[in-house]
Motif scaffolding. Structure first.
Motif, mmCIF file in Angstrom:
data_model
loop_
_atom_site.group_PDB
_atom_site.id
_atom_site.type_symbol
_atom_site.label_atom_id
_atom_site.label_comp_id
_atom_site.label_asym_id
_atom_site.label_seq_id
_atom_site.Cartn_x
_atom_site.Cartn_y
_atom_site.Cartn_z
ATOM 1 N N SER A 1 0.847 -1.191 -0.020
ATOM 2 C CA SER A 1 0.041 0.420 0.607
ATOM 3 C C SER A 1 1.367 1.470 0.007
ATOM 4 O O SER A 1 1.732 1.479 0.616
ATOM 5 N N SER A 2 0.423 1.935 -0.881
ATOM 6 C CA SER A 2 1.287 3.513 -0.833
ATOM 7 C C SER A 2 0.519 4.444 0.112
ATOM 8 O O SER A 2 -0.642 3.809 0.959
ATOM 9 N N GLY A 3 0.539 5.550 0.495
ATOM 10 C CA GLY A 3 -0.822 6.460 0.577
ATOM 11 C C GLY A 3 -0.329 7.311 1.850
ATOM 12 O O GLY A 3 -0.791 8.051 2.173
ATOM 13 N N ALA A 4 1.190 6.788 1.969
ATOM 14 C CA ALA A 4 1.747 7.188 3.867
ATOM 15 C C ALA A 4 1.829 8.799 3.775
ATOM 16 O O ALA A 4 1.282 9.226 4.382
ATOM 17 N N ILE A 5 2.761 9.202 2.731
ATOM 18 C CA ILE A 5 2.388 10.658 2.585
ATOM 19 C C ILE A 5 1.627 11.305 2.169
ATOM 20 O O ILE A 5 1.604 12.351 2.413
ATOM 21 N N ALA A 6 0.759 10.602 1.448
ATOM 22 C CA ALA A 6 -0.765 11.537 0.845
ATOM 23 C C ALA A 6 -1.592 11.316 2.336
ATOM 24 O O ALA A 6 -2.460 12.639 2.567
ATOM 25 N N ILE B 1 2.594 -4.153 2.805
ATOM 26 C CA ILE B 1 3.981 -3.517 3.279
ATOM 27 C C ILE B 1 4.092 -1.544 2.329
ATOM 28 O O ILE B 1 2.964 -1.874 1.796
ATOM 29 N N ASN B 2 4.488 -0.771 2.968
ATOM 30 C CA ASN B 2 5.074 -0.229 2.008
ATOM 31 C C ASN B 2 6.251 0.279 2.031
ATOM 32 O O ASN B 2 7.606 -1.025 3.368
ATOM 33 N N GLU B 3 6.787 0.671 1.378
ATOM 34 C CA GLU B 3 8.841 1.412 1.282
ATOM 35 C C GLU B 3 8.916 2.104 3.039
ATOM 36 O O GLU B 3 8.136 2.867 2.769
ATOM 37 N N ASN B 4 9.775 1.660 3.269
ATOM 38 C CA ASN B 4 10.327 2.652 4.468
ATOM 39 C C ASN B 4 10.594 3.705 3.927
ATOM 40 O O ASN B 4 11.840 4.236 4.187
ATOM 41 N N ASP B 5 9.503 4.922 3.718
ATOM 42 C CA ASP B 5 9.928 5.592 3.332
ATOM 43 C C ASP B 5 11.090 6.901 4.349
ATOM 44 O O ASP B 5 11.138 7.549 4.048
ATOM 45 N N THR B 6 10.613 7.050 5.668
ATOM 46 C CA THR B 6 11.315 7.294 6.482
ATOM 47 C C THR B 6 12.938 7.690 6.402
ATOM 48 O O THR B 6 13.902 8.015 6.846
ATOM 49 N N ASP C 1 9.728 3.339 -6.796
ATOM 50 C CA ASP C 1 7.653 3.258 -6.612
ATOM 51 C C ASP C 1 7.060 1.826 -6.598
ATOM 52 O O ASP C 1 7.589 1.764 -6.732
ATOM 53 N N ASN C 2 5.925 2.561 -5.557
ATOM 54 C CA ASN C 2 5.480 1.030 -4.872
ATOM 55 C C ASN C 2 5.093 0.545 -6.678
ATOM 56 O O ASN C 2 4.729 -1.562 -5.640
ATOM 57 N N ASP C 3 4.706 0.028 -7.430
ATOM 58 C CA ASP C 3 4.471 -0.229 -8.264
ATOM 59 C C ASP C 3 5.750 -1.575 -8.331
ATOM 60 O O ASP C 3 5.863 -3.150 -8.564
ATOM 61 N N GLY D 1 0.289 10.809 -8.165
ATOM 62 C CA GLY D 1 0.880 8.905 -7.805
ATOM 63 C C GLY D 1 2.677 9.610 -8.431
ATOM 64 O O GLY D 1 2.576 10.269 -9.096
ATOM 65 N N THR D 2 2.631 8.489 -8.027
ATOM 66 C CA THR D 2 4.839 8.225 -8.281
ATOM 67 C C THR D 2 4.963 7.733 -9.684
ATOM 68 O O THR D 2 5.625 7.875 -10.688
ATOM 69 N N GLY D 3 4.003 6.609 -10.197
ATOM 70 C CA GLY D 3 4.452 5.650 -11.060
ATOM 71 C C GLY D 3 4.306 5.866 -12.362
ATOM 72 O O GLY D 3 5.031 5.936 -13.818
#
Ligand code: GLU
Length: 372
Positions: free
Chosen positions: A53-58, A137-142, A152-154, A214-216
């Protein structure tokens, strides 16, 4: 054709569902109703499910009342930290209603590039699945800076598909799928129902119809489908904002674009080398070595190397290019850049004399090499 769709969906046991930022968040932050409806549909899927899942920044932007997506890395990292917990809270609440448990898993590309950490991540995720928990799961953006980002999450979703040997990849976006041309500028654009071969033309269409949010965008989704196909995994892009689309998909109704590809199957390990590992350097190889590798299926020996770029150690991934700089293969090296500079162009029998040790005759063994 529809039989292929049905067959591949019905026979799949483990599915990775990637949910894009545009599906579950807007400038105001997380859309709880959307997560509720996705949780209901996902809870009804009779397969093992892993969510990326994306959406942390949003979500963080919503919490901090920021109007524009932050560009500076330290801001993005901080906003993602605020948003990630908000995002998980939303998933927790929604899935609980349907009697499901979720778990947060944050990864960086480095976690999956190191074979040992790759296996730790795999074991943890397998254990969560055994418990009947849905990993989110998400990227550990921090902590992720550009050098260690998935991008990107794709891309992350493909790597998770590889990690867990999932057999279906579902990408939820805010568009219906891939169209014959960009639907925003061409009213004749038609949704492509099924793709059995990702041709250069398909990639071109995808490149032209990338979304702004979105990023991708569509390009990275089609690239993800292409990489999944190389593992023999089918991918679908469907509209996650349309209620009922997941249910329809799993009942094999015609929703979204289905990529029923996957003829040239790479082994999981070779796929990991090709797509998860980041290349740390480039070896230029001569025509003889190129022929031996491409035509003869041979390993790369020091004698075929003419020059070395980059600084890398034993076990790192490097790319090999021919003399016209065309990338030929990617593989894991048995020698560091420092040692390779000493033995390039030499016969394998001279390695020990020159370095004082010999790890192997090959610089890249063919088992650790993928043709690009
Ligand atoms: N990890 C980013 C986020 O949660 C999203 C990256 C992407 O959507 O590709 O906001």
């Amino acid at each position: 054709m529809d039989n292929i769709r049905k067959e591949l969906i019905d026979s799949s046991e483990r599915v990775v569902i990637k949910i894009g930022s545009t599906v579950l968040a807007s400038r105001q932050g997380i859309n709880q109703m959307m997560i509720d409806s996705l949780a209901e549909e996902i809870s009804g899927i009779k397969k093992e499910v892993v969510i990326v899942s994306s959406g942390a920044i949003a979500a963080g932007m919503g919490r901090l009342s920021l109007k524009d997506r932050p560009k500076e890395i330290r801001l993005k990292q901080a906003v993602a930290a605020v948003g990630q917990s908000r995002l998980m809270w939303a998933y927790e609440k929604s899935f609980e209603t349907y009697g499901k448990k979720v778990a947060q898993v944050l990864l960086t590309r480095e976690d999956l590039s190191d074979r040992r950490r790759y296996l730790y991540a795999k074991n943890t995720l397998e254990t969560l699945i055994e418990f009947g928990v849905i990993p989110v799961i998400n990227e550990n953006d921090t902590v992720a800076v550009d050098e260690i980002r998935f991008g990107d999450n794709d891309t992350l979703a493909v790597m998770v598909t590889n990690l867990l040997q999932a057999d279906l990849l579902l990408i939820l976006s805010d568009v219906d799928g891939l169209c014959t041309s960009d639907p925003r500028s061409d009213s004749n654009a038609k949704l492509i129902d099924i793709i059995t071969d990702i041709t250069p033309q398909i990639e071109r269409i995808a490149g032209e119809s990338s979304t702004i949010e979105g990023t991708g965008g569509m390009f990275s989704k089609v690239q993800a489908a292409k990489k999944a196909a190389q593992m023999g995994v089918a991918t679908a892009i469907i509209n996650g904002t349309r209620p009922g689309s997941l249910r329809d998909f799993f009942e094999s109704r015609e929703v979204g674009t289905f990529f029923a590809t996957g003829k040239d199957r790479l082994s999981l390990r070779k796929h990991w080398i090709a797509y998860t590992l980041k290349s740390k350097g480039t070896l230029t190889i001569d025509e003889g070595a190129k022929r031996a590798i491409l035509k003869g299926g041979k390993s790369l020996l020091p004698s075929g190397i003419t020059s070395i770029e980059g600084k890398f150690g034993v076990g790192d991934a490097v790319s090999c290019q021919d003399e016209s700089r065309k990338k030929i293969v990617k593989g894991i090296v048995n020698y560091s850049s420092e040692d390779l500079n000493k033995i390039k162009g030499m016969k394998s029998s001279e390695i020990e004399k020159t370095l004082g040790y010999k790890y192997d005759d090959e610089v890249i063994h063919r088992d650790n090499m993928v043709i690009l």
